[in-house]
Design a protein around this motif. Sequence first.
Motif, short mmCIF file in Angstrom:
data_model
loop_
_atom_site.label_atom_id
_atom_site.label_comp_id
_atom_site.label_asym_id
_atom_site.label_seq_id
_atom_site.Cartn_x
_atom_site.Cartn_y
_atom_site.Cartn_z
N GLU A 137 -0.84 -56.76 29.51
CA GLU A 137 -0.19 -55.46 29.40
C GLU A 137 0.61 -55.36 28.10
N ALA A 138 1.21 -56.47 27.69
CA ALA A 138 1.99 -56.47 26.45
C ALA A 138 1.09 -56.23 25.24
N ILE A 139 -0.11 -56.81 25.27
CA ILE A 139 -1.06 -56.60 24.17
C ILE A 139 -1.48 -55.13 24.11
N LYS A 140 -1.76 -54.57 25.28
CA LYS A 140 -2.13 -53.15 25.36
C LYS A 140 -1.02 -52.27 24.79
N THR A 141 0.23 -52.61 25.13
CA THR A 141 1.38 -51.86 24.63
C THR A 141 1.48 -51.99 23.12
N GLU A 142 1.25 -53.21 22.62
CA GLU A 142 1.34 -53.41 21.16
C GLU A 142 0.28 -52.61 20.42
N ILE A 143 -0.92 -52.58 20.96
CA ILE A 143 -1.99 -51.81 20.30
C ILE A 143 -1.58 -50.34 20.18
N ALA A 144 -1.02 -49.80 21.26
CA ALA A 144 -0.57 -48.40 21.23
C ALA A 144 0.62 -48.23 20.29
N ALA A 145 1.55 -49.20 20.33
CA ALA A 145 2.75 -49.10 19.50
C ALA A 145 2.43 -49.23 18.01
N ARG A 146 1.40 -49.98 17.68
CA ARG A 146 1.01 -50.10 16.27
C ARG A 146 0.63 -48.73 15.71
N LEU B 123 1.72 -45.86 16.89
CA LEU B 123 2.91 -45.02 16.89
C LEU B 123 3.88 -45.38 15.77
N SER B 124 3.83 -46.65 15.31
CA SER B 124 4.81 -47.11 14.33
C SER B 124 4.23 -47.30 12.94
N ALA B 125 3.02 -46.81 12.71
CA ALA B 125 2.42 -46.94 11.38
C ALA B 125 3.10 -46.00 10.40
N ASN C 123 6.96 -51.33 18.01
CA ASN C 123 6.20 -52.58 17.92
C ASN C 123 6.99 -53.68 17.19
N VAL C 124 8.23 -53.83 17.53
CA VAL C 124 9.07 -54.87 16.91
C VAL C 124 8.70 -56.23 17.49
N GLN C 125 8.26 -57.14 16.64
CA GLN C 125 7.86 -58.47 17.06
C GLN C 125 8.86 -59.54 16.66
N VAL C 126 9.59 -59.31 15.58
CA VAL C 126 10.59 -60.26 15.10
C VAL C 126 11.86 -59.50 14.72
N LEU C 127 12.96 -60.23 14.67
CA LEU C 127 14.23 -59.65 14.25
C LEU C 127 14.73 -60.37 13.00
N PRO C 128 15.35 -59.65 12.08
CA PRO C 128 15.50 -58.19 12.05
C PRO C 128 14.22 -57.50 11.61
N THR C 129 14.06 -56.26 12.02
CA THR C 129 12.97 -55.41 11.54
C THR C 129 13.56 -54.05 11.17
N LEU C 130 13.19 -53.57 9.99
CA LEU C 130 13.73 -52.31 9.47
C LEU C 130 12.65 -51.25 9.34
N PHE C 131 13.03 -50.00 9.60
CA PHE C 131 12.17 -48.84 9.38
C PHE C 131 12.96 -47.79 8.63
N LYS D 50 9.52 -38.81 9.95
CA LYS D 50 8.28 -39.56 9.73
C LYS D 50 8.58 -40.93 9.13
N ILE D 51 7.88 -41.97 9.60
CA ILE D 51 8.07 -43.31 9.06
C ILE D 51 7.47 -43.37 7.66
N ILE D 52 8.28 -43.78 6.69
CA ILE D 52 7.78 -43.87 5.31
C ILE D 52 7.86 -45.29 4.76
N ALA D 53 8.52 -46.20 5.46
CA ALA D 53 8.57 -47.61 5.03
C ALA D 53 9.02 -48.46 6.21
N GLN D 54 8.64 -49.74 6.19
CA GLN D 54 9.02 -50.63 7.27
C GLN D 54 8.93 -52.08 6.85
N LYS D 55 9.62 -52.93 7.66
CA LYS D 55 9.61 -54.39 7.46
C LYS D 55 9.98 -54.76 6.03
N LEU D 56 11.02 -54.09 5.52
CA LEU D 56 11.49 -54.34 4.16
C LEU D 56 12.39 -55.57 4.15
#
Length: 377
Positions: free
Chosen positions: A229-238, A240-242, A342-350, A357-363
């Motif tokens: 279920e977590a993998i399914k959620t990640e696929i969807a979240a990817r 949503l968070s692109a 789809n946060v997998q590690v900390l810290p994660t920035l958006f 709208k998301i214009i940058a991430q994981k900086l």
Amino acid sequence: MKKITTSARILLLFTALSTGAYAQQKTVVIKGTVVGDTRGYNRMDMYSRNPDRYDSMNVVNNTFSGEVPFEAPYRLLFASLHDSKVRGGYAPQAILIDKPGTYHVVATIDSNGTHYSSVDGAAQQVYAAFSAEQDKAWETIEKAMKQKYGEDVMKSLYGKNPNAAAATDMETMEKAATAKLVQRHVSKHPGSYASAVILQRNSGSLDSKTLTTLYERLTPGIKALREGEAIKTEIAARKLSANGATPADFTLMNEVEKAVKLSDYRGKYLLIDFWASWCGPCRASFPHMRELYAQYKDKNFEILSISTDRDKAAWLKAVKDENNPWPQAHDAKSEVSKNTFNVQVLPTLFILDPKGKIIAQKLEGGDLDKKLKELMP
């Protein structure tokens, strides 16, 4: 009184034996052996996150034992008091439990700490084979790194000023090697609990297309497990968070129990910072973030820190100690961090633009400074 026939007696006996065997098998029995010197620190900790459970076992004559309930396949984690006291910390290691029964666990103590293994459980054997191949891949990568950057490169990567080119090279090689191993093992064992664990824990090394393809190969029973279920959620979240996506509005509570909505920040550039009180790198980044906030706060810019702490008291203490001058929110169940971003590690920035709208991430490092300067010169 009605006489019981011989065939009926046999049926009742068979039912009783079957029921008894089934009842006995609704638990997981751990029988452990310690190889090496505990130095008198004779305790083994055994715990899991799902179900959320902790047990402590005494080591007597180099053996330890415990019994826990079984509801569904899960990762049973082990840690030793020896590592905590002698090494000043420990890295918990898991044995995969895919069904009830007895698992013989060997805890081997050497100069690198305590290592755990078991010859029981089909899922554990698949996972152990994957881990062994991954270890060999790491050794090959380390040799390649030393040949290219010198014998001291590995030490330098964990120093104060790591070689950025070497770090990038190593990450690229590790992701490629991991992706190859994940594809092989998951494709070979689609009905194993180990495949769900391997896929979930190494998803960061896979592009979205490969992750989706491997998930679809899992059997329905494995997909239905927590990791599936977590993998399914990640696929969807990817999706949503692109970059270019507009996350759905959400509401969280701040440190004084007032609602914080994502939509509250429409019209501004918003830096969302996912962190936790226990995350050293997260808190180490705050002094510089305070400098950036002072520089850009009057330029249509805001920061929203979202904590994924499970322990609310620990989060509140960290908020007070850090005293950051921007809004705070608490995502105790990680629903926003996992399902939306789809946060997998900390810290994660958006970074979101004024339209949401998301214009940058994981900086990381100077990338954040560079992006903010580009947006708000």
